[in-house]
Scaffold this active site. Structure first.
Site, PDB file in Angstrom:
ATOM      1  N   THR A 138       0.348  -1.688   0.337  1.00  0.00           N
ATOM      2  CA  THR A 138       0.240  -0.136   0.229  1.00  0.00           C
ATOM      3  C   THR A 138       0.611   1.018  -0.405  1.00  0.00           C
ATOM      4  OG1 THR A 138      -1.780  -1.064   1.070  1.00  0.00           O
ATOM      5  CG2 THR A 138      -1.655   1.296   1.565  1.00  0.00           C
ATOM      6  N   SER A 152       0.596  -7.554  -0.850  1.00  0.00           N
ATOM      7  CA  SER A 152       1.415  -8.167   0.209  1.00  0.00           C
ATOM      8  C   SER A 152       1.155  -9.222   0.162  1.00  0.00           C
ATOM      9  CB  SER A 152       1.570  -7.709   1.252  1.00  0.00           C
ATOM     10  OG  SER A 152       0.200  -7.590   2.070  1.00  0.00           O
ATOM     11  N   THR A 211       0.819  -4.191   4.750  1.00  0.00           N
ATOM     12  CA  THR A 211       0.282  -4.415   5.681  1.00  0.00           C
ATOM     13  C   THR A 211      -0.105  -6.114   6.216  1.00  0.00           C
ATOM     14  OG1 THR A 211      -1.708  -3.662   5.348  1.00  0.00           O
ATOM     15  CG2 THR A 211       0.003  -1.707   6.460  1.00  0.00           C
ATOM     16  N   ASP A 212      -0.717  -6.918   4.466  1.00  0.00           N
ATOM     17  CA  ASP A 212      -1.285  -7.529   5.043  1.00  0.00           C
ATOM     18  C   ASP A 212      -1.225  -8.516   5.272  1.00  0.00           C
ATOM     19  OD1 ASP A 212      -3.595  -5.831   4.187  1.00  0.00           O
ATOM     20  OD2 ASP A 212      -3.747  -6.585   2.267  1.00  0.00           O
TER      21      ASP A 212
END
Length: 332
Positions: free
Chosen positions: A14, A54, A85-86
């Site tokens: 992101t 990710s 972040t995932d």
């Protein structure tokens, strides 16, 4: 005076995303990320090694990141990795196991909002990561929203809030205050007992199962028949598993007898699993289930993948789950 040398490895996520016809997708490179921060008091080298959301990060990408860090580690005072972040917690946990005894800080960060958006959290997280990389505290860490967390303790707990990550069952090792980035020395593991060795081979044929009432234990047999070599089960509460009607405990025991490690953890995010307290846990323990104690699910599954990748058999896997390798578990 010579400036400290840092390396930035950009992988997408992101933080580097831009709008497209199909939604946000990685578009900015590392140099574009850094340009938003202005002048910085260190010598920075930038390498773009991946360009992925990710959710598309796979074990092969973990191996590439770990290999790059390992090869570059002695040329820099610290390394920062930008990442989506995932799956950041999975990557942070796996890198912790692959790069044990790393001599420098390896700091993983990202953002909830792309860096080119007004009021993004990206700039603050990047500055935090660079600050942590300059501290000379060795290890793999996640830097997010004013906190520095052990990589193998970090979990994404919120989908949109800037406070997206928490350090589960272990405090953040450092936080941002009016005094700057303040570390807690009693939480650090700065002692290095042997040289770092890259241990990047992993076993991908594993499974992470969340138990629910009505789950058919026979499905585990099907998974093993199709090549599954290890299983982590998120049990109830302290790690309990049912043995009435749908006898999961019996199936677990049978698989363990076949040499398939089965790790029991809890669906509860905080505190530990303890198979000794209730009958539903003791029955599983008697059948050979391996306790994950207070490890996160992300850390438990990556540790299992890593252990099997090192060629460990069932006995060795049991033994390694009773060891704290990188600060991933609290053992009494």
């Amino acid at each position: 005076m010579t400036q400290p040398k840092l390396l930035l490895l950009s992988t997408g996520g992101t933080i580097a995303s831009v709008a497209s016809d199909s939604g946000l997708a990685p578009g900015a490179n590392g140099a574009e990320l850094v340009r938003t921060l202005g002048e910085m008091p260190f010598d920075l080298t930038i390498k773009d090694i991946l360009h992925l959301d990710s959710s598309n990060i796979q074990p092969e990408d973990w191996q590439l990141i770990a290999k790059t860090v390992y090869e570059e580690r002695l040329h820099y005072d610290g390394i920062v990795i930008t990442h989506g972040t995932d799956t950041m917690a999975y990557t942070a946990s796996m890198l912790s196991f692959m790069l044990q005894q790393i001599e420098i800080p390896v700091i993983i960060t990202g953002s909830q909002v792309p860096i080119n958006v007004v009021l993004s959290d990206a700039q603050d997280n990047l500055r935090l990561a660079f600050s942590a990389a300059l501290t000379k505290h060795p290890g793999v860490f996640v830097a997010f929203d004013g906190k520095i967390m052990r990589g193998a303790r970090s979990v994404k707990v919120r989908t949109t809030d800037f406070n997206a990550f928490e350090s589960v069952n272990f405090p953040p090792v450092a936080t941002v205050t009016s005094d700057g980035l303040v570390y807690r020395p009693e939480l650090m593991r700065d002692e290095l007992t042997k040289p770092c060795q890259l241990q990047a081979t992993v076993e991908t044929q594993v499974a992470l199962i969340k138990l629910f009432p009505g789950f058919d234990p026979q499905m585990l047999y099907s998974m093993v028949e199709h090549g599954c070599r290890g299983i982590v089960i998120e049990g109830y509460g302290l790690g309990g598993m049912n043995f009435i009607r749908r006898n999961l405990v019996a199936v677990v025991g049978d698989l363990i007898a076949q040499g398939i490690p089965v790790v029991a953890t809890s669906q509860c995010l905080y505190e530990r699993s303890d198979l000794t307290k209730y009958e539903v846990g003791r029955e599983a323990l008697l059948k050979g289930a391996i306790s994950a104690h207070d490890m996160t699910s992300e850390s438990a599954i990556t540790k299992l993948m890593w252990a099997l990748g090192q060629g460990m058999d069932l006995a060795a896997v049991k033994q390694v789950f009773e060891q704290d390798l990188v600060g991933e578990v609290t053992l009494n």
